[in-house]
Design an enzyme around this catalytic site. Structure first.
Site, PDB file in Angstrom:
ATOM      1  N   LYS A 215      15.905  19.014  -4.734  1.00 15.36           N
ATOM      2  CA  LYS A 215      16.582  18.159  -5.708  1.00 15.36           C
ATOM      3  C   LYS A 215      15.590  17.130  -6.262  1.00 15.36           C
ATOM      4  O   LYS A 215      15.471  16.943  -7.458  1.00 15.36           O
ATOM      5  CB  LYS A 215      17.760  17.480  -5.012  1.00 15.36           C
ATOM      6  CG  LYS A 215      18.618  16.631  -5.912  1.00 15.36           C
ATOM      7  CD  LYS A 215      19.866  16.198  -5.144  1.00 15.36           C
ATOM      8  CE  LYS A 215      20.610  15.116  -5.897  1.00 15.36           C
ATOM      9  NZ  LYS A 215      21.800  14.646  -5.189  1.00 15.36           N
ATOM     10  N   GLU A 221       8.204  18.048   3.443  1.00 11.51           N
ATOM     11  CA  GLU A 221       8.139  19.411   4.004  1.00 11.51           C
ATOM     12  C   GLU A 221       8.064  20.450   2.900  1.00 11.51           C
ATOM     13  O   GLU A 221       7.248  21.374   2.931  1.00 11.51           O
ATOM     14  CB  GLU A 221       9.384  19.692   4.871  1.00 11.51           C
ATOM     15  CG  GLU A 221       9.475  18.885   6.149  1.00 11.51           C
ATOM     16  CD  GLU A 221      10.204  17.565   5.967  1.00 11.51           C
ATOM     17  OE1 GLU A 221      10.291  17.062   4.816  1.00 11.51           O
ATOM     18  OE2 GLU A 221      10.680  17.016   6.973  1.00 11.51           O
ATOM     19  N   GLY A 276      22.931  17.152  -1.498  1.00 11.32           N
ATOM     20  CA  GLY A 276      22.172  18.278  -0.948  1.00 11.32           C
ATOM     21  C   GLY A 276      23.028  19.198  -0.101  1.00 11.32           C
ATOM     22  O   GLY A 276      23.013  20.426  -0.263  1.00 11.32           O
ATOM     23  N   ARG A 277      23.820  18.625   0.810  1.00 13.29           N
ATOM     24  CA  ARG A 277      24.594  19.468   1.737  1.00 13.29           C
ATOM     25  C   ARG A 277      25.840  20.065   1.078  1.00 13.29           C
ATOM     26  O   ARG A 277      26.595  20.784   1.720  1.00 13.29           O
ATOM     27  CB  ARG A 277      24.955  18.673   2.985  1.00 13.29           C
ATOM     28  CG  ARG A 277      25.664  17.363   2.728  1.00 13.29           C
ATOM     29  CD  ARG A 277      25.694  16.502   3.988  1.00 13.29           C
ATOM     30  NE  ARG A 277      26.279  15.180   3.758  1.00 13.29           N
ATOM     31  CZ  ARG A 277      25.594  14.137   3.317  1.00 13.29           C
ATOM     32  NH1 ARG A 277      24.321  14.251   3.024  1.00 13.29           N
ATOM     33  NH2 ARG A 277      26.183  12.965   3.163  1.00 13.29           N
ATOM     34  N   GLU A 362      25.844  14.994   8.860  1.00 13.05           N
ATOM     35  CA  GLU A 362      25.174  14.111   7.903  1.00 13.05           C
ATOM     36  C   GLU A 362      26.233  13.368   7.080  1.00 13.05           C
ATOM     37  O   GLU A 362      26.020  12.246   6.646  1.00 13.05           O
ATOM     38  CB  GLU A 362      24.238  14.913   6.984  1.00 13.05           C
ATOM     39  CG  GLU A 362      23.115  14.070   6.413  1.00 13.05           C
ATOM     40  CD  GLU A 362      21.983  14.885   5.815  1.00 13.05           C
ATOM     41  OE1 GLU A 362      20.825  14.572   6.094  1.00 13.05           O
ATOM     42  OE2 GLU A 362      22.257  15.824   5.051  1.00 13.05           O
ATOM     43  N   HIS A 393      29.148  34.368  27.222  1.00  8.26           N
ATOM     44  CA  HIS A 393      28.267  34.602  28.371  1.00  8.26           C
ATOM     45  C   HIS A 393      27.310  33.443  28.558  1.00  8.26           C
ATOM     46  O   HIS A 393      26.294  33.585  29.233  1.00  8.26           O
ATOM     47  CB  HIS A 393      27.512  35.921  28.178  1.00  8.26           C
ATOM     48  CG  HIS A 393      28.454  37.082  28.111  1.00  8.26           C
ATOM     49  ND1 HIS A 393      28.746  37.857  29.208  1.00  8.26           N
ATOM     50  CD2 HIS A 393      29.208  37.544  27.089  1.00  8.26           C
ATOM     51  CE1 HIS A 393      29.632  38.786  28.857  1.00  8.26           C
ATOM     52  NE2 HIS A 393      29.931  38.606  27.577  1.00  8.26           N
ATOM     53  N   LYS A 513      11.389   8.960   8.194  1.00  8.28           N
ATOM     54  CA  LYS A 513      10.458   9.402   7.141  1.00  8.28           C
ATOM     55  C   LYS A 513       9.433   8.308   6.871  1.00  8.28           C
ATOM     56  O   LYS A 513       8.233   8.576   6.752  1.00  8.28           O
ATOM     57  CB  LYS A 513      11.225   9.648   5.843  1.00  8.28           C
ATOM     58  CG  LYS A 513      12.041  10.901   5.789  1.00  8.28           C
ATOM     59  CD  LYS A 513      12.443  11.142   4.326  1.00  8.28           C
ATOM     60  CE  LYS A 513      13.767  11.830   4.203  1.00  8.28           C
ATOM     61  NZ  LYS A 513      14.296  11.864   2.861  1.00  8.28           N
TER      62      LYS A 513
HETATM   63  C1  G6Q Z   1      21.629  16.530   2.113  1.00 11.83           C
HETATM   64  C2  G6Q Z   1      20.465  15.701   2.239  1.00 11.83           C
HETATM   65  C3  G6Q Z   1      19.180  16.409   2.637  1.00 11.83           C
HETATM   66  C4  G6Q Z   1      18.425  17.043   1.490  1.00 11.83           C
HETATM   67  C5  G6Q Z   1      17.014  17.375   1.957  1.00 11.83           C
HETATM   68  C6  G6Q Z   1      16.186  18.040   0.889  1.00 11.83           C
HETATM   69  O1  G6Q Z   1      22.710  16.142   1.775  1.00 11.83           O
HETATM   70  O2  G6Q Z   1      20.336  14.943   1.091  1.00 11.83           O
HETATM   71  O3  G6Q Z   1      19.378  17.379   3.629  1.00 11.83           O
HETATM   72  O4  G6Q Z   1      19.090  18.174   1.029  1.00 11.83           O
HETATM   73  O5  G6Q Z   1      16.381  16.216   2.403  1.00 11.83           O
HETATM   74  O6  G6Q Z   1      16.054  17.210  -0.220  1.00 11.83           O
HETATM   75  P1  G6Q Z   1      15.470  17.764  -1.558  1.00 11.83           P
HETATM   76  O7  G6Q Z   1      16.372  18.811  -2.085  1.00 11.83           O
HETATM   77  O8  G6Q Z   1      15.374  16.589  -2.491  1.00 11.83           O
HETATM   78  O9  G6Q Z   1      14.110  18.332  -1.234  1.00 11.83           O
END
Ligand code: G6Q
Length: 551
Positions: A215, A221, A276-277, A362, A393, A513
């Protein structure tokens, strides 16, 4: 200071009349056994089962009565759930700490609907992106999209993390049955180089397409992995121009995408009102669409939308996500349940619990209310799980006979996607048996009557009264997956509304972070640079430097 963004119209949780009534009701119900509840009401299963949208939702094996349900629904009403649902669908900025609308429901709205954010109808833009995704997905699937050397794409690698990874990987795995099998899909998320190396080591760069999902397009990462992917590709193909044929981006940040060298024509956008989620059904789902094709992707969206409409319009006592969310609140608040186990008896849903961990934890892992005041009650539980029957199991022992109460969501399908002999009957028999065993257990008398020596009786006794909900559908289809994901999304919303927290921010991920950014250059610096962390972190940094040198 309280948050100036939020109206102070909702009474704090403990002062809502239904809360006090539930507290009192709980003291009567806490000792009541499910055996008695079932014995006392032959209609119980029917009374506490909801059948809608192709889902059979049996919540009768929960420790509730009609009174519990009535009070929980009152609690939802007194918590402003109706108004909050409307506010979400109307594009109000209900993510108050980030001053954003929360409109993932617009991502699956049909073309003819209108949903507004900041006065503009967002549905046309959503469909424009879906159309662009469809055209691209078809090109990759048909082989019309060629790599730099003219070969067709065989491998699609999604690079992203968190919401830009868990949704795509979960949906791909869940819908693999419907995927185009001459394409190979992989997912790189971790900054651990092993993730990158293992995902690429046996692939031909000429046939590989990277979908970089971020986003912000700044996530450490993802950017690290995307740069390694670029190097890997250029090392094999030796030409900068290759990037345009082997990289596409999904992002809201055009400038950063272009700076990386990806043509904005190959960028698929989304909006700041998609968390994001909550983004699996946005362009973040591009890899899923390439796998299953636009038609099946649209079927998934229609499943989401059906659940959205149900959530928006059904009365609370017959509203699946509301009921699910209220049960979580009930166990969390009164039974002191710390976790919820999600146990899908469907191998294709193997990543579903991991996906739900982010969605739920989250969203609702918060310690202050919308007004910024510390909560004096429990908020989001820990979600976890594994596909059945594997868990039986391993950890089910604790659920059956341990000292903790763990409400379980069992998910099963009547029709197997891969019929093999009698496997499916065995699978489904197991899920039903587990829910039965948890609820009713096995009394000491029953164990004794079966001829068990006296000294062994306590060990073989199952006290039962362990709650579970069983969700059954005909078959795992893209549409059904959409319904299931939206069911949990709106359950999370229901819980967050009752707890009066912001389910759509995630400030808790920031601090680590920031501290990592500080530590990165400290690794490179010599031992003469003074470290000013705590003594443990200082020592760990020195130890890492030393061991790293030692190799
Ligand atoms: C979700 C969070 C988080 C996000 C990641 C990746 O709700 O905001 O998990 O999706 O940190 O972020 P980017 O899409 O900006 O790389």
């Amino acid at each position: 200071m309280t948050n100036p963004q939020t109206p102070h119209t909702i009474t704090s949780l403990r002062n809502r009349p239904a809360w006090a009534a539930l507290n009192e009701h709980f003291s009567e119900l806490r000792k009541m056994h499910l055996r008695r509840l079932f014995a006392g009401d032959p209609q119980r299963a029917e009374r506490f089962t909801l059948e809608t949208l192709g889902l059979y939702f049996d919540y009768s094996k929960n420790r509730i009565t009609a009174d519990t349900l009535r009070l929980l629904v009152e609690l939802a009403e007194q918590s402003g759930l109706r108004e909050h649902i409307d506010a979400m669908f109307e594009g109000d900025k209900i993510n108050v700490t980030e001053k954003r609308a929360v409109l993932h429901v617009a991502l699956r709205a049909p073309k003819e609907e209108q949903i507004f954010a900041d006065g503009a109808d967002v549905v046309p833009e959503v469909h424009a992106v879906l159309d662009k995704m469809s055209a691209f997905a078809e090109q990759v699937r048909s082989g019309a999209w060629k790599g730099h050397t003219g070969k067709r794409i065989r491998n699609v690698i999604n690079i992203g993390i968190g919401g830009s990874d868990l949704g795509p990987v979960m949906a791909y795995e869940a819908l693999k049955y419907y995927s185009q099998r001459d394409l190979n899909f992989r997912f790189i998320s971790n900054v651990d180089g092993t993730d990158f190396v293992e995902a690429t080591r046996d692939l031909n760069a000429e046939e590989t397409l990277f979908v970089v999902c971020s986003k912000t397009f700044t996530t450490l990462e993802t950017m690290t992995n995307a740069h390694s992917a670029r190097e890997w590709l250029l090392k094999a193909l030796g030409d900068e121009n290759a990037v345009a044929r082997h990289f596409v981006a999904v992002s809201t940040n055009t400038a950063k995408v272009e700076a990386f060298g990806i043509d904005s024509a190959n960028m698929f956008g989304f909006w700041d009102w998609v968390g994001g989620r909550y983004s699996v059904d946005s362009a973040i789902g591009l890899s899923t669409m390439i796998a299953i094709g636009p038609e099946q992707f649209h079927a998934m969206l229609s499943g989401f939308h059906a659940m959205d409409e149900h959530f928006r319009t059904a009365p609370f006592e017959r509203n699946l996500p509301v009921l699910m969310g209220l049960l979580v609140v009930w166990y969390n608040a009164f039974f002191d349940a710390q976790t919820v186990a999600v146990l899908p008896y469907e191998q294709y849903l193997k990543r579903f619990p991991a996906y739900l961990q982010q969605l739920t934890m989250e969203s609702n892992g918060k310690h202050v209310t919308l007004q910024g005041e510390p909560v004096d009650y429990q908020t989001g539980p820990v979600y976890w799980g594994e596909p059945g029957t594997n868990g039986q199991h391993s950890f089910y022992q604790l659920i059956h006979q341990g000292t903790k109460i763990i409400p379980c969501d069992f998910i099963a399908f009547a029709q197997p996607l891969n019929p093999v002999g009698n496997h499916h009957d065995l699978l489904v028999a197991n899920v039903l048996a587990q829910a039965e065993a948890l609820a009713f257990g096995r009394t000491a008398e029953e164990v004794t009557a079966a001829g068990t020596p006296e000294w062994l009786v306590p060990h073989r006794t199952f006290e039962g009264n362990r709650p579970s909900t069983t969700i059954v559908a005909a078959r795992l289809t893209p549409e059904m997956l959409g319904k299931l994901v939206a069911l949990y999304e709106h359950s999370v919303f229901t819980q967050g509304t009752i707890w009066q927290i912001d389910s759509f921010d995630q400030w808790g991920v920031e601090l680590g972070k920031v501290l990592a950014e500080k530590i990165i250059p400290e690794f490179a610096a010599g031992d003469e640079l003074p470290l000013n962390h705590d003594s443990s972190t200082n020592a760990l940094i020195r130890q890492y430097r030393k061991l790293r040198r030692a190799k």
